[in-house]
Design a protein around this motif. Sequence first.
Motif, PDB file in Angstrom:
ATOM      1  N   GLU A 340       0.819  -1.211   0.000  1.00 54.89           N
ATOM      2  CA  GLU A 340       0.000   0.000   0.000  1.00 54.89           C
ATOM      3  C   GLU A 340       0.850   1.258   0.000  1.00 54.89           C
ATOM      4  O   GLU A 340       0.326   2.359   0.158  1.00 54.89           O
ATOM      5  N   SER A 341       2.148   1.106  -0.211  1.00 56.57           N
ATOM      6  CA  SER A 341       3.024   2.257  -0.017  1.00 56.57           C
ATOM      7  C   SER A 341       3.812   2.669  -1.246  1.00 56.57           C
ATOM      8  O   SER A 341       4.463   3.716  -1.225  1.00 56.57           O
ATOM      9  N   GLY A 342       3.810   1.902  -2.325  1.00 55.13           N
ATOM     10  CA  GLY A 342       4.611   2.249  -3.492  1.00 55.13           C
ATOM     11  C   GLY A 342       3.869   1.989  -4.782  1.00 55.13           C
ATOM     12  O   GLY A 342       3.010   1.099  -4.861  1.00 55.13           O
ATOM     13  N   PHE A 343       4.212   2.766  -5.816  1.00 60.89           N
ATOM     14  CA  PHE A 343       3.536   2.625  -7.106  1.00 60.89           C
ATOM     15  C   PHE A 343       4.516   2.979  -8.213  1.00 60.89           C
ATOM     16  O   PHE A 343       5.077   4.076  -8.247  1.00 60.89           O
ATOM     17  N   LEU A 344       4.722   2.027  -9.149  1.00 63.37           N
ATOM     18  CA  LEU A 344       5.665   2.197 -10.256  1.00 63.37           C
ATOM     19  C   LEU A 344       4.910   2.213 -11.575  1.00 63.37           C
ATOM     20  O   LEU A 344       4.001   1.404 -11.794  1.00 63.37           O
ATOM     21  N   THR A 345       5.292   3.141 -12.469  1.00 63.49           N
ATOM     22  CA  THR A 345       4.719   3.177 -13.815  1.00 63.49           C
ATOM     23  C   THR A 345       5.849   3.256 -14.822  1.00 63.49           C
ATOM     24  O   THR A 345       6.882   3.895 -14.568  1.00 63.49           O
ATOM     25  N   ALA A 346       5.660   2.626 -15.972  1.00 68.01           N
ATOM     26  CA  ALA A 346       6.642   2.660 -17.054  1.00 68.01           C
ATOM     27  C   ALA A 346       5.893   2.686 -18.373  1.00 68.01           C
ATOM     28  O   ALA A 346       4.825   2.076 -18.507  1.00 68.01           O
ATOM     29  N   ARG A 347       6.455   3.388 -19.374  1.00 62.52           N
ATOM     30  CA  ARG A 347       5.747   3.564 -20.643  1.00 62.52           C
ATOM     31  C   ARG A 347       6.744   3.644 -21.802  1.00 62.52           C
ATOM     32  O   ARG A 347       7.811   4.244 -21.678  1.00 62.52           O
ATOM     33  N   PHE A 348       6.360   3.033 -22.931  1.00 60.16           N
ATOM     34  CA  PHE A 348       7.050   3.237 -24.209  1.00 60.16           C
ATOM     35  C   PHE A 348       6.035   3.789 -25.200  1.00 60.16           C
ATOM     36  O   PHE A 348       4.905   3.295 -25.282  1.00 60.16           O
ATOM     37  N   TRP A 349       6.411   4.816 -25.954  1.00 61.72           N
ATOM     38  CA  TRP A 349       5.492   5.411 -26.917  1.00 61.72           C
ATOM     39  C   TRP A 349       6.203   5.676 -28.245  1.00 61.72           C
ATOM     40  O   TRP A 349       7.424   5.816 -28.299  1.00 61.72           O
ATOM     41  N   VAL A 380      10.573   6.859 -23.905  1.00 61.05           N
ATOM     42  CA  VAL A 380      10.224   6.037 -22.744  1.00 61.05           C
ATOM     43  C   VAL A 380      10.130   6.951 -21.529  1.00 61.05           C
ATOM     44  O   VAL A 380      10.736   8.034 -21.490  1.00 61.05           O
ATOM     45  N   SER A 381       9.377   6.518 -20.538  1.00 60.36           N
ATOM     46  CA  SER A 381       9.267   7.266 -19.288  1.00 60.36           C
ATOM     47  C   SER A 381       8.980   6.294 -18.160  1.00 60.36           C
ATOM     48  O   SER A 381       8.442   5.197 -18.380  1.00 60.36           O
ATOM     49  N   ALA A 382       9.346   6.672 -16.947  1.00 59.47           N
ATOM     50  CA  ALA A 382       9.093   5.857 -15.768  1.00 59.47           C
ATOM     51  C   ALA A 382       9.003   6.767 -14.560  1.00 59.47           C
ATOM     52  O   ALA A 382       9.639   7.834 -14.510  1.00 59.47           O
ATOM     53  N   SER A 383       8.205   6.376 -13.587  1.00 59.68           N
ATOM     54  CA  SER A 383       8.089   7.140 -12.341  1.00 59.68           C
ATOM     55  C   SER A 383       7.767   6.183 -11.192  1.00 59.68           C
ATOM     56  O   SER A 383       7.177   5.110 -11.398  1.00 59.68           O
ATOM     57  N   TYR A 384       8.164   6.592 -10.000  1.00 61.93           N
ATOM     58  CA  TYR A 384       7.889   5.794  -8.801  1.00 61.93           C
ATOM     59  C   TYR A 384       7.435   6.737  -7.693  1.00 61.93           C
ATOM     60  O   TYR A 384       8.054   7.778  -7.442  1.00 61.93           O
ATOM     61  N   ARG A 385       6.329   6.364  -7.024  1.00 64.56           N
ATOM     62  CA  ARG A 385       5.787   7.155  -5.922  1.00 64.56           C
ATOM     63  C   ARG A 385       5.807   6.305  -4.658  1.00 64.56           C
ATOM     64  O   ARG A 385       5.336   5.159  -4.653  1.00 64.56           O
ATOM     65  N   GLN A 386       6.349   6.883  -3.592  1.00 66.10           N
ATOM     66  CA  GLN A 386       6.422   6.213  -2.292  1.00 66.10           C
ATOM     67  C   GLN A 386       5.589   7.010  -1.297  1.00 66.10           C
ATOM     68  O   GLN A 386       5.859   8.191  -1.046  1.00 66.10           O
ATOM     69  N   PHE A 387       4.570   6.380  -0.742  1.00 75.28           N
ATOM     70  CA  PHE A 387       3.661   7.032   0.182  1.00 75.28           C
ATOM     71  C   PHE A 387       4.137   6.787   1.615  1.00 75.28           C
ATOM     72  O   PHE A 387       4.218   5.632   2.060  1.00 75.28           O
ATOM     73  N   LEU A 388       4.429   7.857   2.321  1.00 79.03           N
ATOM     74  CA  LEU A 388       4.875   7.788   3.701  1.00 79.03           C
ATOM     75  C   LEU A 388       3.896   8.561   4.574  1.00 79.03           C
ATOM     76  O   LEU A 388       2.981   9.232   4.079  1.00 79.03           O
ATOM     77  N   ALA A 389       4.112   8.494   5.872  1.00 81.78           N
ATOM     78  CA  ALA A 389       3.252   9.232   6.793  1.00 81.78           C
ATOM     79  C   ALA A 389       3.472  10.733   6.622  1.00 81.78           C
ATOM     80  O   ALA A 389       4.546  11.248   6.912  1.00 81.78           O
ATOM     81  N   GLY A 390       2.463  11.417   6.114  1.00 79.35           N
ATOM     82  CA  GLY A 390       2.548  12.869   5.987  1.00 79.35           C
ATOM     83  C   GLY A 390       3.282  13.366   4.767  1.00 79.35           C
ATOM     84  O   GLY A 390       3.420  14.588   4.595  1.00 79.35           O
ATOM     85  N   ALA A 433      12.662  14.850  -9.211  1.00 80.44           N
ATOM     86  CA  ALA A 433      12.354  14.334  -7.880  1.00 80.44           C
ATOM     87  C   ALA A 433      11.555  15.393  -7.137  1.00 80.44           C
ATOM     88  O   ALA A 433      11.814  16.602  -7.289  1.00 80.44           O
ATOM     89  N   MET A 434      10.595  14.979  -6.359  1.00 75.34           N
ATOM     90  CA  MET A 434       9.780  15.927  -5.600  1.00 75.34           C
ATOM     91  C   MET A 434       9.245  15.247  -4.343  1.00 75.34           C
ATOM     92  O   MET A 434       9.182  14.014  -4.246  1.00 75.34           O
ATOM     93  N   ASP A 435       8.883  16.074  -3.377  1.00 78.59           N
ATOM     94  CA  ASP A 435       8.371  15.592  -2.101  1.00 78.59           C
ATOM     95  C   ASP A 435       7.154  16.422  -1.728  1.00 78.59           C
ATOM     96  O   ASP A 435       7.241  17.652  -1.603  1.00 78.59           O
ATOM     97  N   GLU A 436       6.009  15.768  -1.602  1.00 79.94           N
ATOM     98  CA  GLU A 436       4.779  16.446  -1.195  1.00 79.94           C
ATOM     99  C   GLU A 436       4.626  16.285   0.316  1.00 79.94           C
ATOM    100  O   GLU A 436       4.301  15.202   0.804  1.00 79.94           O
ATOM    101  N   VAL A 437       4.880  17.350   1.047  1.00 80.85           N
ATOM    102  CA  VAL A 437       4.849  17.325   2.508  1.00 80.85           C
ATOM    103  C   VAL A 437       3.557  17.986   2.983  1.00 80.85           C
ATOM    104  O   VAL A 437       3.297  19.155   2.676  1.00 80.85           O
TER     105      VAL A 437
END
Length: 463
Positions: A340-349, A380-390, A433-437
């Motif tokens: 429930e804490s990570g999400f990876l996406t990858a794409r070729f176009w 190509v593109s790829a991204s990874y999101r890690q959900f943490l407390a806050g 890279a970014m951090d949503e606090v």
Amino acid sequence: MKYFIGKASALIFVLAAGLAVSAAWPAFGQAQASPNQAAEPKRRDAQETEKKKEEQEKTKLFQLNPIVIDVVESARDRDIPNMTVVKTELFPMTIGITLDTALERQAGMDVQRIQEVGTAVDDDSIKIRGMGARRIKVLRNGRPLNTSGAAGGYFVDWTMIPLNSADRVEVIKGVGDPRYGNVLGGVVNLIPRKLTSDFTTEVQASHASFRTSAFNLYHGAKPGAFEYSLAGGYSRSDGYLRNGAMRMGNADVHLGYDFPFKGRLTADVNYVDIKKNFAVANRASKIYGSALYGTAIDPGYPASDGEIMYGGMGANAEPGSWWNKRKWTADVNYEQAFAESGFLTARFWMNRGERESYNTRKALNRNFHKTHFDDRSQGVSASYRQFLAGQTLTFGLDYAHLKDDGEMNHPDDFRAPYRFGNYVSTKNLELYAMDEVRLFDGTVMVVPGLRYLDYQGLAGPQG
């Protein structure tokens, strides 16, 4: 105590007897009544029901539709506060079926249209806060449809982006966050429909003046782990302006599969074919203020100026001139959730497009006729999101190789035969890279971020 219970029992007996008599009385009365008298209550009930239905139909004109709150859209509003979501039910009622029609009524957006159908292809025909295509990023489900750096890479051909399978259009005005890069005007992202277990089929047909008509078809479903959708459309028009006829056809195929390990694979193929005549001048005199300036050469169309031809096609369009553009786009996407804490996406176009132009200069006894192989891009593109407390951490990579494949003329072109190579191609590598606090129970959000761009411009044989 015994006396009280006895009294209560007697009272209950009397009440029960009364109820029994009351229940039996209507049946007794009906048995004694005539058939007409027995049917009278039913007629009154039917009349009352019909009257209520009529009242409901009248009040429907003044009732608002139910408000449905989309959880995903609510989350997006928190993540991107300056984003506007345009749902399909809010698209203008128009014969046009392309992306530019959905943006006509949005605040801060300026849509300039020569005609109702088949226009809005100029660089600055659509602006966000006064900035044209050079400062706008156009995406389809996060996949880039335009980008700067190559010969015409920033060019947005709005008529090549149909809405048959669209669920909504997301518009970000002004600078967003590191995910989108350096876009001063804004971002336009076309989101496809979300499929459900219900088999959905929609058919739309319309007709308007100047022999304008359109037909659209959509069918899709997700009966289980597998999903699919098919969409297509065709439209044509003689046009409002002289020599302004056009036709457009498009088709889209979507396939998807959900794996049991929280993975998801999708593939999309889209094809668009547009042929449109260049609008030609329809004034008896080009001199402003002349008595003939407002007089039309062809009285079937209003007095107007014609389109200007660029790129070795003669200065002005003449009757019989046209352009035909064909474009393929293909995507393969993969998404993977980690607990429930990570999400990876990858794409070729990949893009494959070309544009054929024809202009006849009868006064000079010349024909200009060439094909420009204007899009041979991929990435190509790829991204990874890690959900943490806050907070939520995001890391991403975008790589694109943008190029054309030059041009060639046709045998009926008055010039000597030629086949040019490409003009300029680019290789763009971008990291972010970014951090949503989230602070104060989520009421305040701080988003620090960084984006890095490595740009390499490669001059081709004609560069």
